[in-house]
Write a protein that holds these residues in place. Structure first.
Motif, PDB file in Angstrom:
ATOM      1  N   GLU A   1     -32.720  19.843   8.688  1.00  0.00           N
ATOM      2  CA  GLU A   1     -31.799  20.412   7.709  1.00  0.00           C
ATOM      3  C   GLU A   1     -31.001  19.333   7.007  1.00  0.00           C
ATOM      4  O   GLU A   1     -29.898  19.574   6.515  1.00  0.00           O
TER       5      GLU A   1
ATOM      6  N   GLN B   1     -25.653  26.611   8.663  1.00  0.00           N
ATOM      7  CA  GLN B   1     -24.464  25.819   8.381  1.00  0.00           C
ATOM      8  C   GLN B   1     -23.191  26.671   8.351  1.00  0.00           C
ATOM      9  O   GLN B   1     -22.170  26.312   8.936  1.00  0.00           O
TER      10      GLN B   1
ATOM     11  N   THR C   1     -31.041  27.369   6.172  1.00  0.00           N
ATOM     12  CA  THR C   1     -30.131  26.246   6.386  1.00  0.00           C
ATOM     13  C   THR C   1     -28.709  26.647   6.016  1.00  0.00           C
ATOM     14  O   THR C   1     -27.752  26.346   6.727  1.00  0.00           O
ATOM     15  N   GLN C   2     -28.579  27.336   4.891  1.00  0.00           N
ATOM     16  CA  GLN C   2     -27.275  27.833   4.469  1.00  0.00           C
ATOM     17  C   GLN C   2     -26.646  28.708   5.544  1.00  0.00           C
ATOM     18  O   GLN C   2     -25.453  28.590   5.842  1.00  0.00           O
TER      19      GLN C   2
END
Lengths: 356, 356, 356, 356
Positions: free
Chosen positions: D94, D69, D65-66
């Motif tokens: 997410e 993003q 997810t990091q």
């Protein structure tokens, strides 16, 4: 009950009557929305003519904080912040609108602080080219600067929140620093007319268009019902400014109202004439204040005057006039703001003097 | 050149003349800024009276996208999104303003889609209570819901973007679902007057105040120069709405202009009377369209009418009138929007009919 | 080529060998994800026991900036900012991570500046309760505070970025100010162990759990491969912290690695023992520096030592050791940082001394 | 209590033993922080070699997810959103991380939906070039597109969240559409190894490097403790990626741990060999499932297998194994996921078969 005369701010009244007339005249015309109309085009053309920037882009937003937020978001990359004086409106009085859109306001001192005189001084509210240069150079010199917020734009206000003004030399020096580092310079002109018409200013609107990358011509405080005209003298760099404006909730459906107001203000020199009125009234006020022995908190060359009064005197004034509370100076004195505007009359000053 | 008559939208004209008069009358009064004035108070009081919500909070913003963005940001916690129809304005036509403030728009289908009839149908643009219930229940049933966006508010528009309306029963059912899950319901009333005055509606403004948690009464499209009156019938929950409004660039300095306009609209039933005019003109228009054999794309009970025309006919119309392009229906047909508004006159409809 | 010994920072090495052993022992166990496992539970229980906060919530994030950003976003309402020292990590060295999530860092001076001694002094890097009180009181006293950013949380680091420490009295005073105004207090403990084990500290971990509302126990710099243990001693107030953590990209899939590392550190006093080692080595280093006549830039009681060296000497040092460049002091002198850590050995100090 | 064997996901175990060995070997080396070290450089070089992109940029982040993003925020301008399948991880699971950073996820259907078969089908989870083309073309054709969110990047996952794969032809077609419109293509490779090693795939890593603008090679699910290697095959366009990474809380202090893990995985073909193991075990599993007459929910060619079981059977399975709950199929059936990984052994499959 008689309404007390107010000098509390320069946004207490509606609009110049010519604007109301034109709103009435055009009220039942059917006009295209979102600033795509002929009035916006005409206003933009007149502004570009006056600013001598035929290649520029001009568009119209509703208010100051909205304009600051939208413009700064247009200028900055995600990892960049905007440099401003600690006293800058975006740093102090916009409820975090810049941070809300993800960017840091990088504050530097102002002239006053450099001289260790926190509040007084002709330069309060301003930044200096030399400090700006040191700040940006210091940033790039810092071995850890990739862990810091990059200076991506510079914000100045002219007049400042304290009514002070940059000289042409100062503006030119700040501009040179910005260009040296490739950082765009943004001038908040919420009270631009009052700055341009000040008798103590050597800066005209073409200087501004030449020296800064984007600025706005304030309407809210200078004769319009509301509205700010944003000028990118050498064109806006962003491919699609409209969705960015929309995203900030700043795209007025009936954008032509803004166009019409600015078209009126920039017809027959109206914007400058009414700005001049505020300055003349402020000069009259300042003379009067001096004659009566009031201490000027700042020697402001524009439409906002700041004076020190005893709290006892203040109670008396409260009965007859309205003013802007600025700050407590000490246990027995208070700093107040007295603002003139485009509609202030000589009789208003005379009445005010009576109570002072 | 003669200006062509326009039915392209309901925001092509200025304001009801009574508003311009009052702007003139009050132009040189000196009034407090940021919505703290007596006109805003008076307008809010009148609206609370009409909505029968004495404990409510009412404040005034400038435009629709701005209002949607600000209200939704007030309602949601950081991990929450807003549920809306796919066709909802916030989902489709606000340039990502909701996402810009950090929140996801969680879209669900609309009646039309449930029935597998994507476009036509009286319910286009609406959401159904049953689908909303399934959506929220499904969210909480999902074992992974802590990795998903929580449904934190529900957005509906009334009339919808397609001119359709909720019945009292439908609104009441949606409200019941929202209350079951503790999710606030927000009604976008950009064209609220036109919905309330529709002859086919059984919903009045007190129903809305009772059933939703926040809504706004559109001014931009219904007689004001601009402006939307936000109503929290049972009070705003946020301790400090002002800095949130400011942060969104939505706090008008001369907020009293908004107050004055809504005070005028809510004096002597003006808002409802002028809304009714638009409905009567739309009814006249629809009758005429039917008589001339036009296919109604949607049987809209409000001021927006959508019809299907051949592209050949469209070229002809282009010479004489202005309309809203909606979408291509097929290779030879186009859907267009014809909108009436508070100022449309019978003669305008007659003229339009001549060209149709 | 021989690797030079490094004192440049306290995150140059891997993890305490016991951690690597346990990673190997458990490598093929199959463990639940996202911190829902038994190792996280066990570590949390041990930490709550040590902190005497049975009602607390403990969870584990990966790094410092991530933790600061996530916690602060959890604490603040949209219109609030976080108060920090100008030198605070969140204010100076996190690339705008707080602003990226929409919040302003409201900086106040630090002790050093209050005393007009910008850099030196035992209190550098700290904030004082009295200045904090003045700042928050001043905010609420300001008539315009609804146009400003509300102080919604207070951030302190302990040890600070300069290695300095709060006394129990100072911490207690700051806590009292925070509670007076209902503002949560957040303590960044990236180097917490080194603060707790300092011989000059009267603060233990239970004091911290009692006085602050949330803090974290740094693992990255104190024996773990990475990781920070966040402690809300009286429970996290947010209903759903997981989606907020996820939203910040901070939810580690194999969260049990964090749990296992902290479980190891909080078994048999390991965290405190290895922290103590760093302090003993730093004390040895400081003694040596004093004996050799070096000027201490700050008299730091923790694992970071700052000294002033001539640039000539620096060139010599460059050949044999690695240090942290801090800043140029003047044309001929530089401030450098020498940091010990959980793994520094007496021989390392001896070797360093040889070159100094 | 005996621990039940788990097929619930592919992130239940630690790391390949060779990684743990190297962590031990290097544990007391002193290494530069933030990814500036030699291990990161070595890993990046190996990856660029394998991808045949010598001009590329490679860096290492912690989790999926990091990474999604951060990359998407790097690719998009403020007025742009990212196009993804409705089932895409960024759209569904997410927690709104993309919207948290200000951008909309513009969802399009997937193959399955095009065929009106919502769930089944070899193409579930994918987008099609033709639908993507229609979507982007439709956006620019829309007269109101400046009021909408611009498609600024395209996100695909390979394998998808459902274990399905793009063919080289499909990937090439999507890439062509992206290049036609100048929109960068981003491939989420959280399970990339399992896709590349599938016997039913004709895509190799050089194809990906050639066809997409940025992708990542998943480590968390493929042999590393955690970590994702981001590859910009033709270089990252952003001048300063580090502060953007930092701002997202994604800059690991001991970045060399990531470098070391990927250096190990890309030495002696390890990444591909262990990926192959998962595929072989999945093939074995699928054979067994078919033989036992289980209904495959999707015919997945990678390490995730989805089957339909009766709820009765499920209760029995619960006693002996762990699986991933996927969704209720109907009142009596459930879809479950069985995932193999880099460490699954033949005996594990045999044991599982015993219970199935």
């Amino acid at each position: 009950m008689r309404k007390k005369i107010s000098f509390s701010s320069d946004y207490t009244r509606g609009a110049h009557p010519r604007i109301l007339e034109r709103l009435s005249e055009t009220n039942f015309e059917q006009i295209d929305g979102y600033g795509t109309d002929e009035y916006c085009k005409s206003a933009a053309d007149k502004i570009k003519e006056i600013c001598a920037c035929p290649e520029g882009d001009v568009f119209f937003l509703v208010g100051g904080t909205q304009t600051n937020q939208t413009i700064i978001d247009m200028l900055l990359k995600p990892y960049e912040g905007v440099v401003a004086a600690k006293t800058g409106h975006i740093a102090a009085h916009e409820a975090g609108a810049i941070e809300f859109s993800g960017h840091k306001v990088l504050t530097i001192g102002n002239y006053g602080q450099e001289k260790d005189t926190l509040r007084f001084g002709d330069n309060i509210g301003k930044i200096s080219a030399s400090e700006l240069d040191r700040f940006i150079a210091g940033f790039y010199d810092d071995a850890n600067h990739e862990h810091m917020v990059f200076p991506g734009a510079v914000y100045i206000s002219h007049p400042t929140e304290y009514g002070t003004l940059y000289t042409r030399k100062e503006l030119s020096d700040i501009s040179a620093v910005c260009r040296k580092y490739g950082v765009p310079l943004f001038l908040d002109g919420a009270r631009l007319g009052y700055g341009l018409m000040s008798k103590r200013s050597d800066v005209d609107i073409r200087d501004i268009a030449e020296l800064v990358d984007v600025f706005y011509i304030g309407g809210t405080k200078v004769g319009a019902l509301f509205g700010e005209a944003v000028v990118f003298p050498r064109g806006v760099r962003l491919s699609h400014p409209v969705p960015v404006i929309k995203q900030h909730g700043a795209l007025l459906a009936k954008g032509w109202i803004l166009g019409l107001m600015f078209d009126t203000l920039f017809t027959d020199n109206l914007y400058f004439d009414i700005s001049k009125n505020a300055i003349e009234m402020a000069d009259l006020l300042r003379e009067g204040l001096k004659n009566k022995g009031y201490e000027l908190f700042i020697d402001s060359p524009t439409n906002q005057q700041f004076i020190v009064v005893t709290d006892e005197k203040l109670k008396e004034l409260d009965k007859n006039i309205r003013y802007g509370f600025w700050e407590k100076k000490d246990a027995e004195h208070t700093v107040i703001r007295l603002a003139t505007d485009w509609a202030t009359k000589k009789e208003d000053i005379d009445e005010l003097m009576k109570y002072l």
